[in-house]
Design a protein around this motif. Structure first.
Motif, mmCIF file in Angstrom:
data_model
loop_
_atom_site.group_PDB
_atom_site.id
_atom_site.type_symbol
_atom_site.label_atom_id
_atom_site.label_comp_id
_atom_site.label_asym_id
_atom_site.label_seq_id
_atom_site.Cartn_x
_atom_site.Cartn_y
_atom_site.Cartn_z
ATOM 1 N N SER A 37 0.839 -1.190 0.000
ATOM 2 C CA SER A 37 0.000 0.000 0.000
ATOM 3 C C SER A 37 0.879 1.247 0.000
ATOM 4 C CB SER A 37 -0.881 0.004 1.257
ATOM 5 O OG SER A 37 -1.493 1.252 1.430
ATOM 6 N N ALA A 38 0.528 2.199 -0.857
ATOM 7 C CA ALA A 38 1.262 3.469 -0.879
ATOM 8 C C ALA A 38 1.113 4.206 0.447
ATOM 9 C CB ALA A 38 0.757 4.348 -2.022
ATOM 10 N N HIS A 39 0.030 3.923 1.167
ATOM 11 C CA HIS A 39 -0.242 4.639 2.415
ATOM 12 C C HIS A 39 0.050 3.818 3.666
ATOM 13 C CE1 HIS A 39 -2.991 6.408 -0.669
ATOM 14 N NE2 HIS A 39 -2.279 7.454 -0.296
ATOM 15 N N ARG A 40 -0.246 2.515 3.634
ATOM 16 C CA ARG A 40 -0.080 1.694 4.836
ATOM 17 C C ARG A 40 1.283 0.999 4.915
ATOM 18 N NH1 ARG A 40 -5.436 0.858 3.104
ATOM 19 N NH2 ARG A 40 -4.782 -1.016 2.031
ATOM 20 N N THR A 41 1.939 0.770 3.771
ATOM 21 C CA THR A 41 3.283 0.169 3.767
ATOM 22 C C THR A 41 4.183 0.948 2.808
ATOM 23 O OG1 THR A 41 2.665 -1.422 2.045
ATOM 24 C CG2 THR A 41 2.433 -2.166 4.345
ATOM 25 N N PRO A 42 4.342 2.250 3.022
ATOM 26 C CA PRO A 42 5.102 3.059 2.063
ATOM 27 C C PRO A 42 6.571 2.658 1.944
ATOM 28 C CG PRO A 42 4.641 4.321 4.049
ATOM 29 C CD PRO A 42 3.855 3.042 4.144
ATOM 30 N N GLU A 43 7.195 2.239 3.022
ATOM 31 C CA GLU A 43 8.613 1.862 2.966
ATOM 32 C C GLU A 43 8.813 0.593 2.135
ATOM 33 O OE1 GLU A 43 11.049 3.849 3.916
ATOM 34 O OE2 GLU A 43 9.450 5.241 4.530
ATOM 35 N N GLU A 44 7.933 -0.388 2.323
ATOM 36 C CA GLU A 44 8.029 -1.633 1.565
ATOM 37 C C GLU A 44 7.740 -1.387 0.080
ATOM 38 O OE1 GLU A 44 7.259 -2.706 5.815
ATOM 39 O OE2 GLU A 44 6.455 -1.200 4.438
ATOM 40 N N ALA A 45 6.737 -0.558 -0.191
ATOM 41 C CA ALA A 45 6.405 -0.234 -1.587
ATOM 42 C C ALA A 45 7.580 0.469 -2.256
ATOM 43 C CB ALA A 45 5.157 0.640 -1.636
ATOM 44 N N ARG A 46 8.170 1.422 -1.564
ATOM 45 C CA ARG A 46 9.317 2.159 -2.104
ATOM 46 C C ARG A 46 10.486 1.215 -2.366
ATOM 47 N NH1 ARG A 46 14.026 4.300 -1.054
ATOM 48 N NH2 ARG A 46 14.603 6.316 -1.940
ATOM 49 N N ALA A 47 10.805 0.359 -1.392
ATOM 50 C CA ALA A 47 11.930 -0.575 -1.546
ATOM 51 C C ALA A 47 11.713 -1.499 -2.749
ATOM 52 C CB ALA A 47 12.116 -1.389 -0.267
ATOM 53 N N PHE A 48 10.471 -1.948 -2.940
ATOM 54 C CA PHE A 48 10.188 -2.805 -4.085
ATOM 55 C C PHE A 48 10.479 -2.061 -5.380
ATOM 56 C CE2 PHE A 48 7.858 -4.757 -7.449
ATOM 57 C CZ PHE A 48 8.042 -6.109 -7.216
ATOM 58 N N ALA A 49 9.991 -0.844 -5.507
ATOM 59 C CA ALA A 49 10.175 -0.061 -6.731
ATOM 60 C C ALA A 49 11.651 0.247 -6.977
ATOM 61 C CB ALA A 49 9.361 1.234 -6.658
ATOM 62 N N VAL A 50 12.353 0.654 -5.947
ATOM 63 C CA VAL A 50 13.765 1.015 -6.078
ATOM 64 C C VAL A 50 14.591 -0.167 -6.585
ATOM 65 C CG1 VAL A 50 15.839 1.597 -4.722
ATOM 66 C CG2 VAL A 50 13.727 2.906 -4.408
ATOM 67 N N ASN A 51 14.248 -1.368 -6.160
ATOM 68 C CA ASN A 51 15.029 -2.562 -6.494
ATOM 69 C C ASN A 51 14.449 -3.386 -7.642
ATOM 70 O OD1 ASN A 51 17.079 -2.345 -4.387
ATOM 71 N ND2 ASN A 51 15.334 -2.576 -3.011
ATOM 72 N N ALA A 52 13.347 -2.952 -8.233
ATOM 73 C CA ALA A 52 12.636 -3.761 -9.232
ATOM 74 C C ALA A 52 13.512 -4.093 -10.439
ATOM 75 C CB ALA A 52 11.353 -3.061 -9.669
ATOM 76 N N ARG A 53 14.209 -3.128 -10.984
ATOM 77 C CA ARG A 53 15.045 -3.386 -12.171
ATOM 78 C C ARG A 53 16.117 -4.425 -11.843
ATOM 79 N NH1 ARG A 53 15.734 -0.727 -16.840
ATOM 80 N NH2 ARG A 53 14.634 1.111 -16.081
ATOM 81 N N GLU A 54 16.804 -4.247 -10.730
ATOM 82 C CA GLU A 54 17.869 -5.181 -10.341
ATOM 83 C C GLU A 54 17.311 -6.569 -10.037
ATOM 84 O OE1 GLU A 54 17.524 -2.063 -8.937
ATOM 85 O OE2 GLU A 54 19.057 -1.221 -10.256
ATOM 86 N N ASN A 55 16.033 -6.650 -9.677
ATOM 87 C CA ASN A 55 15.406 -7.932 -9.362
ATOM 88 C C ASN A 55 14.773 -8.602 -10.584
ATOM 89 O OD1 ASN A 55 16.167 -7.982 -6.655
ATOM 90 N ND2 ASN A 55 14.400 -6.778 -6.038
ATOM 91 N N GLY A 56 15.075 -8.075 -11.782
ATOM 92 C CA GLY A 56 14.681 -8.756 -13.005
ATOM 93 C C GLY A 56 13.323 -8.392 -13.581
ATOM 94 N N PHE A 57 12.749 -7.284 -13.138
ATOM 95 C CA PHE A 57 11.449 -6.872 -13.661
ATOM 96 C C PHE A 57 11.621 -5.961 -14.870
ATOM 97 C CE2 PHE A 57 10.602 -7.972 -9.263
ATOM 98 C CZ PHE A 57 9.507 -8.816 -9.411
#
Length: 164
Positions: A37-57
């Motif tokens: 959630s952009a509002h309830r789990t902003p840190e986890e959402a951000r970390a996913f986006a920041v690392n998405a390219r390196e994680n093969g997406f």
């Protein structure tokens, strides 16, 4: 082949999002699905986006209803293409989510499909990957031909029945 990330703001979005999973599966495109959630789990959402390219997406599909900031939050933290699916809610029939998803500021693009348009979100993600994957591009061409064939068959059946 790059993977597609499918993120939902809530697990209540899954009945809509499931159409994207089915479509990606049909084309043999690998994916991961998560609830952030952009509002309830902003840190986890951000970390996913920041690392998405390196994680093969290769692209991110983000589905959210009501305030629907998930796609924008993803776009703010990655240079991968982001596709937003506005989810229909009981409050404003999805108009709130549509406007929240489509109204991104300059420099922060989010491709937005129709309200509850999960199948088209998956197809757009597949088209993005198909720019550099000829086998996937061929699967898309074949699917388009099959769609056209189905429409023409329905036309033939109706014309046969009613056009006297």
């Amino acid at each position: 082949m790059k993977k597609i990330a499918i993120l939902m703001g809530s697990d209540s979005d899954f009945p809509v999002v499931e159409k994207a999973l089915t479509t990606l599966d049909k084309f043999g495109v690998p994916f991961e699905v998560h609830v952030y959630s952009a509002h309830r789990t902003p840190e986890e959402a951000r970390a996913f986006a920041v690392n998405a390219r390196e994680n093969g997406f290769g692209a991110i599909i983000a589905a959210a209803g009501k305030a629907a900031h998930l796609a924008g939050a993803m776009a703010a933290n990655t240079t991968l293409p982001v596709i937003g699916i506005p989810i229909k809610s009981s409050t404003l029939d999805g108009l709130d989510a549509l406007l929240s998803t489509v109204q991104m500021p300059g420099g922060m693009p989010v491709a937005t499909v129709a309200i509850d348009g999960a199948e088209n979100a998956a197809l757009l993600a597949i088209q993005i990957l198909a720019v550099t994957d000829e086998e996937l591009a061929e699967k898309l061409r074949f699917a388009r031909l099959e769609n056209a064939k189905n429409v023409l068959e329905k036309d033939r059946m109706l014309a046969e029945k009613y056009n006297k």
